[in-house]
Design a protein around this motif. Structure first.
Motif, PDB file in Angstrom:
ATOM      1  N   ARG A  42       0.917  -0.872   0.091  1.00 61.44           N
ATOM      2  CA  ARG A  42      -0.568   0.108   0.050  1.00 61.44           C
ATOM      3  C   ARG A  42       1.060   1.379   0.022  1.00 61.44           C
ATOM      4  O   ARG A  42       1.677   1.518   0.684  1.00 61.44           O
ATOM      5  N   LYS A  43       0.840   1.717  -1.108  1.00 64.06           N
ATOM      6  CA  LYS A  43       1.445   3.694  -0.684  1.00 64.06           C
ATOM      7  C   LYS A  43       0.394   4.121  -1.833  1.00 64.06           C
ATOM      8  O   LYS A  43      -0.952   4.176  -2.632  1.00 64.06           O
ATOM      9  N   GLU A  44       0.835   5.585  -1.010  1.00 67.36           N
ATOM     10  CA  GLU A  44       0.005   6.580  -1.099  1.00 67.36           C
ATOM     11  C   GLU A  44      -0.869   6.692  -2.751  1.00 67.36           C
ATOM     12  O   GLU A  44      -1.508   7.354  -3.386  1.00 67.36           O
ATOM     13  N   ALA A  45       0.907   6.849  -3.496  1.00 69.86           N
ATOM     14  CA  ALA A  45       0.429   7.087  -4.741  1.00 69.86           C
ATOM     15  C   ALA A  45       0.157   6.163  -5.842  1.00 69.86           C
ATOM     16  O   ALA A  45      -0.102   6.288  -6.604  1.00 69.86           O
ATOM     17  N   GLY A  46      -0.343   5.025  -5.072  1.00 73.17           N
ATOM     18  CA  GLY A  46      -0.896   3.520  -5.550  1.00 73.17           C
ATOM     19  C   GLY A  46      -0.784   3.119  -4.986  1.00 73.17           C
ATOM     20  O   GLY A  46       0.601   2.663  -4.325  1.00 73.17           O
ATOM     21  N   ASP A  47      -0.888   1.022  -5.199  1.00 67.04           N
ATOM     22  CA  ASP A  47      -0.563   0.209  -4.947  1.00 67.04           C
ATOM     23  C   ASP A  47       0.173  -0.090  -5.672  1.00 67.04           C
ATOM     24  O   ASP A  47       0.201  -0.242  -7.060  1.00 67.04           O
TER      25      ASP A  47
END
Length: 178
Positions: A42-47
């Motif tokens: 999980r990343k803020e910029a997209g998974d």
């Protein structure tokens, strides 16, 4: 009373897996893990999807710990080690129409910002959730019933999760009383 230390919860989208995992985690002080978060970084910029080996290694690391609750819809071969090492498997076989209601309700609450989501709640994802729910009912559930035959001594099939905490753990041996 002997409590299970390693629990795997499986069920369709909207069956109540995450809610039950959180309740059991709090009640028994056992960490819980979502299989979706094993599949995805999980990343803020997209998974970012983990590679097959990264996914397997991440799950193995969880399974090597002394206590865990793992929950998710996944039942593919890479998850088999979790079923094998679980003391207790809970299959949430929630009514199909209740799951549809929950999927719709969740989507609306997420769009309104009233419920947190691991993903951006788009209409395309909403449609996919409904499709996955149908696929689970028609294809996955019959396959699971066959696969779970080998785990019948540690499997509890639950159609109403509201009574699971009281009924899932017997005083006799710590496992499901059927």
């Amino acid at each position: 009373m002997k409590l299970p230390r390693r629990i795997h919860i499986i069920g369709s989208v909207g069956s109540g897996k995450t809610t039950l995992a959180k309740v059991l985690s709090t009640k028994f002080n056992i960490p819980h893990y979502e299989l979706d978060n094993v599949v995805w970084i999980r990343k803020e910029a997209g998974d970012i999807r983990r590679t097959e080996q990264e996914k397997i290694d991440h799950l193995k690391a969880i399974i090597r710990t002394e206590t865990w609750i793992i929950e998710g819809v996944h039942y593919e071969d890479w998850v088999a080690q979790s079923f094998h090492h679980a003391d207790f498997i809970i299959f949430l076989d929630t009514n199909y129409f209740i799951r549809i209601y929950r999927i719709i309700k969740r989507f609306i609450l997420q769009k309104l910002g009233l419920e947190k989501s691991n993903y951006k709640p788009t209409f395309a994802i909403f449609i996919n959730l409904l499709k996955w729910n149908r696929r689970f009912e028609e294809i996955v559930k019959p396959d699971l019933c066959h696969k779970f035959e080998m785990y019948r001594d540690k499997l509890l099939v639950v159609t109403n999760k509201s009574k699971i905490v009281e009924k899932s753990i017997s005083k006799n041996n710590g496992y499901a009383s059927k």
